[in-house]
Design a protein around this motif. Sequence first.
Motif, PDB file in Angstrom:
ATOM      1  N   LEU A 658       0.912  -1.281  -0.007  1.00  0.00           N
ATOM      2  CA  LEU A 658      -0.002  -0.027  -0.015  1.00  0.00           C
ATOM      3  C   LEU A 658       0.834   1.333  -0.082  1.00  0.00           C
ATOM      4  O   LEU A 658       0.504   2.391  -0.637  1.00  0.00           O
ATOM      5  CB  LEU A 658      -1.051  -0.051   1.221  1.00  0.00           C
ATOM      6  N   ARG A 659       2.203   1.222   0.806  1.00  0.00           N
ATOM      7  CA  ARG A 659       2.960   2.280   0.926  1.00  0.00           C
ATOM      8  C   ARG A 659       3.645   2.604  -0.678  1.00  0.00           C
ATOM      9  O   ARG A 659       3.542   3.835  -1.297  1.00  0.00           O
ATOM     10  CB  ARG A 659       4.143   2.052   1.786  1.00  0.00           C
ATOM     11  N   TYR A 660       3.854   1.569  -1.280  1.00  0.00           N
ATOM     12  CA  TYR A 660       4.282   1.629  -2.724  1.00  0.00           C
ATOM     13  C   TYR A 660       3.353   2.325  -3.601  1.00  0.00           C
ATOM     14  O   TYR A 660       3.598   3.079  -4.575  1.00  0.00           O
ATOM     15  CB  TYR A 660       4.917   0.230  -3.169  1.00  0.00           C
ATOM     16  N   ASP A 691       4.591  14.424   4.716  1.00  0.00           N
ATOM     17  CA  ASP A 691       5.369  13.973   5.911  1.00  0.00           C
ATOM     18  C   ASP A 691       5.118  12.426   6.093  1.00  0.00           C
ATOM     19  O   ASP A 691       6.330  12.009   6.640  1.00  0.00           O
ATOM     20  CB  ASP A 691       4.481  14.723   7.136  1.00  0.00           C
ATOM     21  N   LEU A 692       4.282  12.087   5.643  1.00  0.00           N
ATOM     22  CA  LEU A 692       3.943  10.349   5.728  1.00  0.00           C
ATOM     23  C   LEU A 692       5.105   9.728   4.888  1.00  0.00           C
ATOM     24  O   LEU A 692       5.666   8.829   5.142  1.00  0.00           O
ATOM     25  CB  LEU A 692       2.728  10.092   5.138  1.00  0.00           C
ATOM     26  N   THR A 696       8.807   7.752   5.450  1.00  0.00           N
ATOM     27  CA  THR A 696       9.175   6.373   4.935  1.00  0.00           C
ATOM     28  C   THR A 696      10.773   6.426   4.335  1.00  0.00           C
ATOM     29  O   THR A 696      11.583   5.517   4.132  1.00  0.00           O
ATOM     30  CB  THR A 696       8.268   6.076   3.498  1.00  0.00           C
ATOM     31  N   THR A 697      11.052   7.616   3.938  1.00  0.00           N
ATOM     32  CA  THR A 697      12.498   7.760   3.296  1.00  0.00           C
ATOM     33  C   THR A 697      13.465   7.862   4.185  1.00  0.00           C
ATOM     34  O   THR A 697      14.841   8.009   4.027  1.00  0.00           O
ATOM     35  CB  THR A 697      12.641   8.977   2.328  1.00  0.00           C
ATOM     36  N   GLY A 698      13.376   8.026   5.582  1.00  0.00           N
ATOM     37  CA  GLY A 698      13.947   8.199   6.846  1.00  0.00           C
ATOM     38  C   GLY A 698      14.492   9.641   6.951  1.00  0.00           C
ATOM     39  O   GLY A 698      15.443  10.189   7.660  1.00  0.00           O
ATOM     40  N   GLY A 699      13.589  10.564   6.393  1.00  0.00           N
ATOM     41  CA  GLY A 699      13.850  12.014   6.636  1.00  0.00           C
ATOM     42  C   GLY A 699      13.271  12.548   7.950  1.00  0.00           C
ATOM     43  O   GLY A 699      13.731  13.563   8.271  1.00  0.00           O
ATOM     44  N   THR A 700      12.757  11.993   8.808  1.00  0.00           N
ATOM     45  CA  THR A 700      12.207  12.333  10.067  1.00  0.00           C
ATOM     46  C   THR A 700      12.929  11.434  11.109  1.00  0.00           C
ATOM     47  O   THR A 700      12.982  10.153  10.754  1.00  0.00           O
ATOM     48  CB  THR A 700      10.674  12.370  10.170  1.00  0.00           C
ATOM     49  N   ALA A 747      10.257   5.141  -4.877  1.00  0.00           N
ATOM     50  CA  ALA A 747       9.047   5.730  -5.221  1.00  0.00           C
ATOM     51  C   ALA A 747       8.438   6.961  -4.204  1.00  0.00           C
ATOM     52  O   ALA A 747       7.844   7.908  -4.877  1.00  0.00           O
ATOM     53  CB  ALA A 747       8.133   4.456  -5.094  1.00  0.00           C
ATOM     54  N   SER A 748       8.816   6.772  -2.805  1.00  0.00           N
ATOM     55  CA  SER A 748       8.407   8.047  -2.307  1.00  0.00           C
ATOM     56  C   SER A 748       9.121   9.314  -2.394  1.00  0.00           C
ATOM     57  O   SER A 748       8.493  10.366  -2.209  1.00  0.00           O
ATOM     58  CB  SER A 748       8.746   7.618  -0.556  1.00  0.00           C
ATOM     59  N   MET A 749      10.660   8.892  -2.632  1.00  0.00           N
ATOM     60  CA  MET A 749      11.005  10.231  -2.979  1.00  0.00           C
ATOM     61  C   MET A 749      10.478  11.002  -4.418  1.00  0.00           C
ATOM     62  O   MET A 749      10.394  12.428  -4.401  1.00  0.00           O
ATOM     63  CB  MET A 749      12.615  10.100  -3.137  1.00  0.00           C
ATOM     64  N   ASN A 750      10.386  10.205  -5.078  1.00  0.00           N
ATOM     65  CA  ASN A 750       9.804  10.876  -6.401  1.00  0.00           C
ATOM     66  C   ASN A 750       8.423  11.359  -6.127  1.00  0.00           C
ATOM     67  O   ASN A 750       8.160  12.342  -6.649  1.00  0.00           O
ATOM     68  CB  ASN A 750       9.560   9.645  -7.556  1.00  0.00           C
TER      69      ASN A 750
END
Length: 767
Positions: A658-660, A691-692, A696-700, A747-750
């Motif tokens: 679902l995240r992807y 923010d979500l 996922t990308t490790g940015g928080t 995918a999240s960064m894009n």
Amino acid sequence: MLSNILAPLADGGKGQWPPSGVEPALTFWYEAVARIRGQLMHWMDKQSKHIAVGYPLVTLLLCLGDPNTFLSNFGPHMEQLYKHLRDKNHRFMALDCLHRVLRFYLSVHGDAQPPDRVWDYLDSVTSQLLTILRKGMLTQDVQHDKLVEFCVTIAEHNLDFAMNHTVLELLKQESPEAKVIGLRALLAIVMSPTSQHVGLEILHVHNIGHYIPKVKAAIEAIVRSCHRAYSQALLTSSRTTIDSVTKEKSQGYLFRSVLKCIPYLIEEVGRSDKITEIIPQHGISIDPGVREEAVQVLNRIVRYLPQRRFAVMRGMANFILRLPDEFPLLIQTSLGRLLELMRFWRACLSDDKIERDALDAKRLQRNEGLKRSSFNHSQEAIEFRASEMDAVGLIFLSSVDSQIRHTALELLRCVRALRQDIRELTMLERPDHILKNEAEPILIIDVLEENGDDIVQSCYWDSSRPFDLKRESDAVPPDEAKLEVIQRLAHSCRVGGKAHQSQDTDNKLDQWLMYTMFACSCPLDSREGGGSAATKELFHLIFPSLKSGSESHVHAATMALGLSHLDICEVMFSELASFIDEVSLETEGKPKWKSQKSRREELRVHIANIYRTVAEKIWPGMLGRKPVFRLHYLKFIEETTRQILTAPTENFQDIQPLRYALASVLRYLAPEFVDSKSEKFDVRTRKRLFDLLLDTTGGTWNQDGVSDYRREVERYKSSQHSRSKDSIDRLSFDKELSEQVEAIQWASMNAMASLLYGPCFDDNAER
């Protein structure tokens, strides 16, 4: 030995006997022949065991004796032979002698005898033969052959009598054997190599054309009867049905015999039934003889009836399309037969051109028989609808059988070649028929040759790897092919549960996948509305596999629905929403078993993959023009976000797809939502989604310097390690999880980059 020596003299006919110029010698000959014949008769009266060898010689001596003696003894001699017909030991001998003496009488003396007397003799013979035939006393093939010879002999002298009192009488009989004899005799009469006329037109020449309707009606009735019976005795029929049809061997012989008459004696079987529609199916008859004759019928129609050539192709194509997918060998054989018929058509066009150039019209009219019909229609436009044949080839290009695909490709090549042949011939014969500026149609083979392997590369996708690279599908097949594929898909859904062998199951799955991908990739017919019943029916055939199908069926359905043509996606999402509601209602009030919960989670993943794949194909500006389409995606984003945020820790692996899917959808559609000025995709929504994805990308990070998502990954990894003590299994698991996490992060960064499009949503940004 003496019989063998004398037989050619008696069989020579008029002009051969008696010889001229040797009258003195003939006197001595007649005396000697009469003496020997008398001695033989006396000898056979005392020694009945010698009748079988004595009577053939007595018959020959009677024929070659004095003409007056012959005429006076002709009647009594036949009466004696009638008696021997009732003895099974002498039956064939009597038939042979009757035929010889009758033929001699008709050929040597018939023209000089009173017509009434000749008619009486013919009536006497035919009455005797029909009587013993009705009583079932003639059962051997050689006896039937002799009856055919009787009919031909009578027809050579009196065609009117032969048609009315032998052929039509035989065709009226109940027994299949009598009908077969009548058909064989009729074919031999009208196809005589010594006649200048071929077919039933010979009856017109003899002023007895009034028999033609009766003959055709009798033959058509036989064709219909045999067709009704043997349409149940195909290689696709059940063993019980086949046995009930084929237990009567004579019926198969009758069918083979009547097929030999087409198209020489009949071209159709009435107004409702079409020869070209009913014959192709008998090419897979359980009877090898019927199969061979059915193929020959189609070949003869193509050769001799130019105006029916495309009807043969269409009938063959329609038959092939009705064949169930469970019989790939029959499909391959029948498709190859259609290809051969088209090649034969090309050969016939070439032969027709050569004959037309080499022979003058008078010679053709006199000698060529049925070939003449090839030129009777030369001024008519040749019917050939390439699109219909193209549709057949396109359908079977999606077969799971490589041989069928190869044959389908050859068929498409032949369609183009045949069309070109017809075009060239038409330009020669009717130069005004084709306009100079007429648009050339685009044939399937032209498209395939122009694009080559790019077609395969652009249409391939393995949905079992949701983070794999995808390629956009581009398929716009003809409507005819689409409707046929949907019908086949419906059939495969009905019989899909009957397979027992694993290979058969795999073949059915592959074929089902081909059909679903093909049908879903078709655009809406221009005649259809947005809520087309046919399109809804298509989705209703596929959706159940998402809920209760095997893993392979689920992947196949997800792939097909995800690659749906954009024109039908709005209908698909609406029907999919209704389907989800139905599934939810089914589970309400039932115990919340773990398996039911797992199925619901799996269904969410499958639907998410469909939304993700469709999003990759949406054109810029499309969501702005299609508000309903936009609302479906906004609802998907809202529900998927909620599921990710509220999912318990133990469901980590179920939430990964679902995240992807969410990240992929946002990557492609976030700018579209902004441009559409949708209230449901405002700055706050973009900020919350950003923010979500950032987590996922490790940015928080939390206080311990690790993001919530990374902590969930490590927790999941530890729990799986604790379940397995095998180091190899752990390494394999770690590698797979790492690839999965990497794909989601990418995918999240894009997606985050896409979310930055539009008004700024960072509260700390400088204004």
